[in-house]
Design an enzyme around this catalytic site. Structure first.
Site, PDB file in Angstrom:
ATOM      1  N   SER B  49       0.535  -0.995   0.450  1.00  0.00           N
ATOM      2  CA  SER B  49       0.308   0.004   0.172  1.00  0.00           C
ATOM      3  C   SER B  49       0.340   1.222   0.289  1.00  0.00           C
ATOM      4  O   SER B  49       1.874   1.277   0.556  1.00  0.00           O
ATOM      5  CB  SER B  49      -1.536   0.245   1.278  1.00  0.00           C
ATOM      6  OG  SER B  49      -1.591   1.049   1.110  1.00  0.00           O
ATOM      7  N   GLU B  50       0.371   1.930  -1.169  1.00  0.00           N
ATOM      8  CA  GLU B  50       1.529   3.650  -0.885  1.00  0.00           C
ATOM      9  C   GLU B  50       1.864   3.866   0.678  1.00  0.00           C
ATOM     10  O   GLU B  50       3.199   4.718   0.341  1.00  0.00           O
ATOM     11  CB  GLU B  50       0.696   4.420  -1.499  1.00  0.00           C
ATOM     12  CG  GLU B  50       0.400   4.805  -3.181  1.00  0.00           C
ATOM     13  CD  GLU B  50      -1.251   3.408  -3.288  1.00  0.00           C
ATOM     14  OE1 GLU B  50      -1.837   2.799  -2.504  1.00  0.00           O
ATOM     15  OE2 GLU B  50      -1.950   4.409  -3.691  1.00  0.00           O
ATOM     16  N   ASN B  51       1.036   3.968   1.663  1.00  0.00           N
ATOM     17  CA  ASN B  51       1.711   4.466   2.428  1.00  0.00           C
ATOM     18  C   ASN B  51       2.558   3.927   3.634  1.00  0.00           C
ATOM     19  O   ASN B  51       2.803   4.499   4.351  1.00  0.00           O
ATOM     20  CB  ASN B  51       0.119   4.678   3.470  1.00  0.00           C
ATOM     21  CG  ASN B  51      -0.730   3.769   3.791  1.00  0.00           C
ATOM     22  OD1 ASN B  51      -0.124   2.407   3.593  1.00  0.00           O
ATOM     23  ND2 ASN B  51      -1.228   3.780   5.440  1.00  0.00           N
TER      24      ASN B  51
END
Lengths: 220, 224
Positions: B49-51
């Site tokens: 996930s991007e985070n």
């Protein structure tokens, strides 16, 4: 720069202080100007008219059916918004932090983002030139600190915060859990070294320290 | 056979069936996150996930949420044995650096040349790019899950996109409520169809010209 991705790592207490102080004409660099998590979300700066320009990865809700206050004010021309792909945004911050003059990225080639930017073909692939994105101040949140300013983040609280701390001239960190004496944090487990941090402040537990994240916000 | 457009979970299940063991998979916000609800059996799928989450677990149960643990859609998720957390720069190193085997994204429009549009709708000043442009150029495969037509019935599988592009020529597979489509150098190929629909009926609601796969079959719903 305001840290956080969703509520984790969002500096609501420092943002709240900025709201109380009422500083105008700010340029805010943030992933997304949320305003629905708490009374001190970054989007509130905008709703109060304190912001001249926003650099962000979302200037509209990803769900077209949900028009946000941010979008209404943007449509009304009350501030300028520079929309930046998220990966380009963090790499521009890294460049600012690391003394890099500019860099070529494939992200955005062939899209509106690439318009007016220098293009270069390297080994057969097209890239666009992107410049550093520095800031005067960064507000971030971490879980633990020592009085040197060494920081530890918990889980996905980390997100933008380490690179924002490095890309800003002055970084203030609000601390959820504890501020320890030097030597209490394991040097092997420091996420942001204190040399990048200028001020730390312990914040109260919720509800005073905010960070509410009601479960009805879940998408599914 | 009774005509039955496919529901969102069935569409996402179909794409998730194609994930292979040990793949790093990034799911876009909204509909694509449903791909995580699929039982992967003995396949180990590493959700990214991007985070900064690498190898996360299922959605957190009500009452067991960790307030500092969310995915790219800000939904509470869980860790699992092997989860790692990195900061945003490293997360986009994973994304742009080619470590993601497939990203499943939503879109407003997809074109027969592999272009897609997902960040800005007509008549709006702002948009939501998020990590989509980086994922689109960095992931080894870009698959799209979307409704086949707009709410007022206009086609979204087009000859060329009308809306501002997210990336050029990257989409290789599209799953909609009417079928599964591959994008080849010759354009859209209809591979599988929703129950009760003929290729002609699917062509009627598609602007781009569909090539019919020689292996055309009913939309698959069971793991291989």
């Amino acid at each position: 720069m305001l840290g956080g991705f969703g509520p984790p790592g969002m500096p609501q207490n420092l943002t709240g202080a900025l709201l109380r102080r009422g500083v105008k004409d700010l340029t805010v660099i943030v992933n997304r100007l949320d305003s629905s998590w708490s009374a001190a979300d970054p989007g509130k700066l905008l709703e109060r008219g304190f912001v001249r320009k926003v650099c962000c990865a979302f200037s509209a809700s990803p769900h077209p059916s949900q028009v946000t206050e941010f979008e209404r004010l943007h449509e009304a021309g009350l501030f300028e918004a520079e929309l930046i792909p998220q990966g380009t945004m963090v790499e521009r911050m890294r460049a600012a932090a690391a003394g890099i003059g500019a860099f070529y990225t494939p992200t955005g080639v062939g899209t509106e983002i690439a318009e007016g930017k220098e293009h270069k073909v390297i080994n057969g692939r097209t890239y666009i030139l992107e410049y550093p994105l520095p800031a005067d101040y960064a507000f971030i949140r971490a879980t633990r600190a020592d009085t040197f300013g060494n920081l530890q983040y918990h889980m996905t609280q980390r997100n933008f915060n380490p690179v924002m701390a490095m890309a800003s001239k002055n970084t203030f960190a609000e601390i959820e859990e504890s501020i320890e004496e030097p030597g209490c944090l394991d040097p092997d487990h420091i996420h942001t070294p204190g040399i990048f941090i200028d001020r730390i402040v312990k914040i109260p537990p919720p509800p005073e320290g905010l960070w509410t994240f009601p479960s009805e916000r879940r998408d599914r | 056979m009774e005509k039955q457009p496919l529901d969102r979970q069935t569409i996402c299940n179909r794409l998730a069936m194609e994930f292979e063991n040990d793949w790093v998979v990034n799911l876009g916000i909204g509909m694509p996150t449903l791909c995580a609800n699929v039982p992967f059996g003995d396949r180990d799928i590493i959700l990214q996930s991007e985070n900064g989450l690498v190898g996360y677990g299922p959605l957190a149960k009500e009452g067991e949420e960790n307030k500092n643990l969310v995915d790219a859609g800000a939904q509470y998720v869980t860790t699992r044995p092997g989860t790692a957390i990195v900061h945003h720069v490293d997360s986009f190193t994973i994304i742009r650096g080619g470590y993601v085997e497939v990203t499943v994204l939503g879109a407003y429009e997809v074109a027969e040349n592999g272009d897609f549009a997902s960040w800005k709708t007509a008549g709006r000043k702002g948009g939501g790019i998020g990590g989509a442009m980086d994922l689109a150029v960095g992931a080894k495969r870009v698959w799209i899950t979307m409704a086949h037509t707009t709410r007022d019935g206009k086609p979204r599988l087009l000859k060329r996109c009308n809306l501002p592009l997210t990336a050029v020529g990257v989409v290789s597979m599209v799953a909609t409520d009417y079928g599964l489509f591959e994008i080849t150098s010759g354009g859209f190929v209809l591979k599988e169809f929703a129950p009760g629909y003929t290729p002609e009926e699917i062509q009627e609601i598609t602007e781009a010209t569909l090539t019919i796969s020689p292996d055309l079959r009913k939309f698959q719903t069971r793991n291989k």
